[in-house]
Design an enzyme around this catalytic site. Structure first.
Site, PDB file in Angstrom:
ATOM      1  N   LYS A 192       0.840  -1.201   0.000  1.00 41.57           N
ATOM      2  CA  LYS A 192       0.000   0.000   0.000  1.00 41.57           C
ATOM      3  C   LYS A 192       0.874   1.250   0.000  1.00 41.57           C
ATOM      4  O   LYS A 192       0.661   2.176  -0.754  1.00 41.57           O
ATOM      5  CB  LYS A 192      -0.939  -0.013   1.221  1.00 41.57           C
ATOM      6  CG  LYS A 192      -1.822   1.200   1.297  1.00 41.57           C
ATOM      7  CD  LYS A 192      -2.831   1.137   2.416  1.00 41.57           C
ATOM      8  CE  LYS A 192      -3.591   2.475   2.456  1.00 41.57           C
ATOM      9  NZ  LYS A 192      -4.538   2.554   3.556  1.00 41.57           N
ATOM     10  N   GLU A 198      10.545  -4.997   4.202  1.00 41.60           N
ATOM     11  CA  GLU A 198      10.572  -6.407   3.794  1.00 41.60           C
ATOM     12  C   GLU A 198      10.224  -6.535   2.309  1.00 41.60           C
ATOM     13  O   GLU A 198      10.909  -7.219   1.537  1.00 41.60           O
ATOM     14  CB  GLU A 198       9.570  -7.230   4.610  1.00 41.60           C
ATOM     15  CG  GLU A 198       9.900  -7.372   6.079  1.00 41.60           C
ATOM     16  CD  GLU A 198       9.265  -6.282   6.938  1.00 41.60           C
ATOM     17  OE1 GLU A 198       8.957  -5.200   6.407  1.00 41.60           O
ATOM     18  OE2 GLU A 198       9.097  -6.525   8.150  1.00 41.60           O
ATOM     19  N   GLY A 251      -4.870  -1.851   4.700  1.00 39.95           N
ATOM     20  CA  GLY A 251      -4.056  -2.977   4.227  1.00 39.95           C
ATOM     21  C   GLY A 251      -4.723  -4.325   4.437  1.00 39.95           C
ATOM     22  O   GLY A 251      -4.800  -5.145   3.520  1.00 39.95           O
ATOM     23  N   ARG A 252      -5.251  -4.566   5.647  1.00 32.21           N
ATOM     24  CA  ARG A 252      -5.832  -5.888   5.930  1.00 32.21           C
ATOM     25  C   ARG A 252      -7.214  -6.057   5.321  1.00 32.21           C
ATOM     26  O   ARG A 252      -7.833  -7.102   5.466  1.00 32.21           O
ATOM     27  CB  ARG A 252      -5.860  -6.144   7.441  1.00 32.21           C
ATOM     28  CG  ARG A 252      -6.575  -5.091   8.252  1.00 32.21           C
ATOM     29  CD  ARG A 252      -6.317  -5.275   9.740  1.00 32.21           C
ATOM     30  NE  ARG A 252      -6.797  -4.148  10.539  1.00 32.21           N
ATOM     31  CZ  ARG A 252      -6.128  -3.005  10.715  1.00 32.21           C
ATOM     32  NH1 ARG A 252      -4.949  -2.820  10.146  1.00 32.21           N
ATOM     33  NH2 ARG A 252      -6.625  -2.042  11.463  1.00 32.21           N
ATOM     34  N   GLU A 337      -5.056  -7.181  14.502  1.00 37.35           N
ATOM     35  CA  GLU A 337      -4.544  -5.861  14.124  1.00 37.35           C
ATOM     36  C   GLU A 337      -5.672  -4.818  14.192  1.00 37.35           C
ATOM     37  O   GLU A 337      -5.422  -3.643  14.438  1.00 37.35           O
ATOM     38  CB  GLU A 337      -3.918  -5.893  12.723  1.00 37.35           C
ATOM     39  CG  GLU A 337      -3.058  -4.678  12.431  1.00 37.35           C
ATOM     40  CD  GLU A 337      -2.205  -4.807  11.185  1.00 37.35           C
ATOM     41  OE1 GLU A 337      -0.976  -4.972  11.308  1.00 37.35           O
ATOM     42  OE2 GLU A 337      -2.759  -4.747  10.074  1.00 37.35           O
ATOM     43  N   HIS A 368      -5.737 -34.089  16.475  1.00 38.57           N
ATOM     44  CA  HIS A 368      -4.694 -34.994  16.957  1.00 38.57           C
ATOM     45  C   HIS A 368      -3.533 -34.231  17.569  1.00 38.57           C
ATOM     46  O   HIS A 368      -2.465 -34.796  17.801  1.00 38.57           O
ATOM     47  CB  HIS A 368      -4.215 -35.875  15.798  1.00 38.57           C
ATOM     48  CG  HIS A 368      -5.321 -36.718  15.238  1.00 38.57           C
ATOM     49  ND1 HIS A 368      -5.637 -37.959  15.739  1.00 38.57           N
ATOM     50  CD2 HIS A 368      -6.231 -36.466  14.271  1.00 38.57           C
ATOM     51  CE1 HIS A 368      -6.674 -38.444  15.077  1.00 38.57           C
ATOM     52  NE2 HIS A 368      -7.054 -37.557  14.181  1.00 38.57           N
ATOM     53  N   LYS A 478       9.229  -1.191  14.422  1.00 37.29           N
ATOM     54  CA  LYS A 478       9.851  -0.792  13.144  1.00 37.29           C
ATOM     55  C   LYS A 478      10.823   0.362  13.372  1.00 37.29           C
ATOM     56  O   LYS A 478      11.923   0.391  12.817  1.00 37.29           O
ATOM     57  CB  LYS A 478       8.785  -0.321  12.146  1.00 37.29           C
ATOM     58  CG  LYS A 478       7.859  -1.388  11.616  1.00 37.29           C
ATOM     59  CD  LYS A 478       6.916  -0.761  10.566  1.00 37.29           C
ATOM     60  CE  LYS A 478       5.693  -1.616  10.329  1.00 37.29           C
ATOM     61  NZ  LYS A 478       4.675  -0.970   9.502  1.00 37.29           N
TER      62      LYS A 478
HETATM   63  O1  F6P Z   1       3.133  -3.414   9.812  1.00 36.28           O
HETATM   64  C1  F6P Z   1       1.768  -3.596   9.599  1.00 36.28           C
HETATM   65  C2  F6P Z   1       1.326  -3.152   8.233  1.00 36.28           C
HETATM   66  O2  F6P Z   1       1.285  -1.767   8.157  1.00 36.28           O
HETATM   67  C3  F6P Z   1      -0.017  -3.769   7.890  1.00 36.28           C
HETATM   68  O3  F6P Z   1      -1.084  -3.075   8.405  1.00 36.28           O
HETATM   69  C4  F6P Z   1       0.045  -3.810   6.403  1.00 36.28           C
HETATM   70  O4  F6P Z   1      -0.908  -4.677   5.846  1.00 36.28           O
HETATM   71  C5  F6P Z   1       1.473  -4.268   6.202  1.00 36.28           C
HETATM   72  O5  F6P Z   1       2.200  -3.614   7.221  1.00 36.28           O
HETATM   73  C6  F6P Z   1       2.070  -4.001   4.859  1.00 36.28           C
HETATM   74  O6  F6P Z   1       2.046  -2.654   4.525  1.00 36.28           O
HETATM   75  P1  F6P Z   1       2.224  -2.189   3.031  1.00 36.28           P
HETATM   76  O7  F6P Z   1       1.105  -2.766   2.231  1.00 36.28           O
HETATM   77  O8  F6P Z   1       2.193  -0.700   3.049  1.00 36.28           O
HETATM   78  O9  F6P Z   1       3.547  -2.714   2.531  1.00 36.28           O
END
Ligand code: F6P
Length: 506
Positions: A192, A198, A251-252, A337, A368, A478
């Site tokens: 987003k 990452e 995002g979620r 979240e 199990h 972060k």
């Molecule tokens: O660290 C949490 C978060 O901000 C989530 O809410 C989000 O879905 C994810 O990181 C990834 O963010 P982005 O889509 O901006 O890379």
């Protein structure tokens, strides 16, 4: 929080504690009364809350709570595209992506969807050359939805082999490389913000991998899925391959936006549209159904009864369907979240527990492994069982029959319990579960299941008086990681010692 809101919660705490067996004995209509069905065109989903402790009296008091919490008004605001996320001054317009919401947002989303459709169809038609694999890099909301939907729907018929890579640990990306031929691989970069470390690190490494393996124009193989198109341009993605979505989509909650691109690539446009339509059917139900007949709201009543009145610290979700193996992971982010908060939407401390810890697994595997605790342990764990009447496999029908019978048997056993003279062999029973039974696990049903949980999460938040649409809790870690990387700052002795041990001290 208003006095009426506090009084409604106080009233809820006054209920007595009949057992599930008592509740069934007292009301022959209990199954009908506490079961609801969502129609989805050809199929549908049945929700059975009869094995929870919900009663007519509790439903009446929760309905009063919803009124005191201004539920109808909050729901209206969400669908109208008004601000429902006050800390970020934002709307939450994920439903507009499936066609239900503020008219201008629905139109804007439809135009963006059309653009995505053209690109997806062009890929299927070979306009980008032969495409056998898609590596999708993203994390959190930019990965969990695509991973779930591709896994649930792309198993038999995947047109393109999709690999969702989220972890910064290079082992994850290397696994995808090992499974893909660089000459026939596309790279989707899903973020987003287009700044997440990452994702951007993985994207760069994937680009390097394409180049190192003789792909002539690696940048030409990249598709960006983002609400920050200008950042994608800066990063080097050609505008024609940027699929944007609106800032007002969290995002979620973004699987319905261009973040769903790998799903459409894997299953084809028609099925992707059916996935959106299934979610839209839930939107209309949630928007238009008053009171306890509203299924996501009724689920929230049950959630809140256990989490807030009975003090359950977790809730478990067991999918008796291999295709929904990633659903617990997806719901963990959605629920934890969104509703793992300690302050109300006004910034005051909350006066009770908020989201329980969501966890779970697949049946029958989990039986199990972890069901011992559920049957005989000391924790109260409300459970959702999720299953499909139609099988996902073409093997001997015994497979699916045994799967479903086990699912129903677990709910029955948790409720009934069993007394034995030997305490170690006794089951206390009276343990609650709900069952969500789908006619089939087609794209519309998977879309509906996800949207049902989105609205359930929202309903929970409104009835607790919290804002489900921000997530500041993820920021501090972060920030500290960045400071560590920059160096020159002193942390606590434990962290310093760990950094030194790993050769990372600044
Ligand atoms: O660290 C949490 C978060 O901000 C989530 O809410 C989000 O879905 C994810 O990181 C990834 O963010 P982005 O889509 O901006 O890379």
């Amino acid at each position: 929080m208003s006095e009426a809101f506090k009084a409604a919660w106080a009233q809820l705490a006054k209920h007595s504690d009949p057992t599930l067996a008592d509740l069934f004995a007292a009301d022959p209509q209990r199954v009908d009364k506490f079961t609801g069905r969502l129609e989805l065109g050809e199929g549908g989903i049945l929700f059975d809350w009869s094995k929870t402790h919900l009663t007519d009296a509790l439903i009446a008091d929760f309905t009063a709570l919803a009124e005191a919490a201004g539920f109808d008004e909050m729901r209206r605001r969400m669908f109208a595209g008004e601000v429902v996320n006050p800390t970020e001054n934002r709307a939450a317009e994920h439903s507009a992506l499936r066609g239900v919401g503020r008219e201008a947002s629905v139109e804007e989303a439809a135009a963006l969807r059309e653009r995505m459709k053209l690109l997806v169809q062009a890929i299927h038609d070979g306009a980008l050359g032969e495409v056998k694999h898609l590596i999708h890099v993203g994390i959190g909301g930019s990965a969990l939805g695509p991973a779930l939907a591709v896994d649930a729907l792309g198993r038999d018929l995947a047109l393109v082999d999709v690999h969702v890579v989220s972890n910064i640990d290079g082992v994850a990306l290397e696994e995808a490389f090992a499974a893909c031929d660089p000459q026939t691989t596309l790279l989707a970069v899903a973020s987003k913000t287009f700044t997440t470390i990452e994702t951007m690190t993985n994207a760069q490494s994937a680009l390097d991998w394409l180049a190192a393996n003789g792909v002539a124009d690696p940048a030409g193989r990249v598709i960006a899925l983002t609400a920050a198109p200008e950042k994608a341009v800066e990063w080097g993605v050609d505008e024609t391959r940027i699929l944007p979505f609106a800032e007002s989509v969290g995002g979620r909650y973004s699987i319905w936006s261009s973040i769903g691109f790998p799903v459409a690539v894997a299953i084809g446009w028609e099925d992707f549209q059916a996935f959106l339509d299934g979610a839209a059917a839930v939107d209309r139900h949630f928007r238009d159904t008053a009171g306890a007949a509203n299924l996501p709201l009724r689920a929230a009543f049950s959630d809140l009864y256990y989490a807030r009145i009975k003090g359950a610290e977790t809730r478990a979700v067991f999918a008796y369907d291999e295709r929904l193996g990633l659903l617990p992971d997806y719901l963990q982010q959605l629920e934890m979240e969104s509703n793992g908060k300690s302050v109300t939407a006004e910034g005051d401390p909350v006066d009770g527990p908020t989201a329980p810890i969501t966890w779970g697994g697949v049946g029958t595997d989990a039986q199990h492994a972890v069901f011992q605790l559920l049957h005989q342990g000391t924790h109260l764990v409300p459970i959702d069982f999720i299953a499909s009447i139609a099988p996902g496999d073409a093997l001997d029908p015994a497979h699916h029959r045994i799967l479903l019978m086990n699912c129903f048997a677990q709910g029955a056993a948790l409720m009934a319990g069993k007394q034995s003279e030997d305490p170690a062999r006794s089951y206390p029973g009276n343990r609650p579960s709900a069952t969500i039974l789908c006619d089939d696990l087609d794209p519309a049903t998977v879309g509906a299941l996800i949207a049902f949980h989105e609205h359930r999460t929202f309903a929970n938040a409104v009835l607790m008086g919290i804002n489900p649409f921000d997530q500041f809790g993820v920021e501090l870690g972060k920030e500290i990681a960045k400071k560590i990387e920059k160096g020159g700052e002193q942390f606590d002795p434990s962290t310093e010692a760990l950094l030194a041990k790993a050769g990372l001290a600044g």
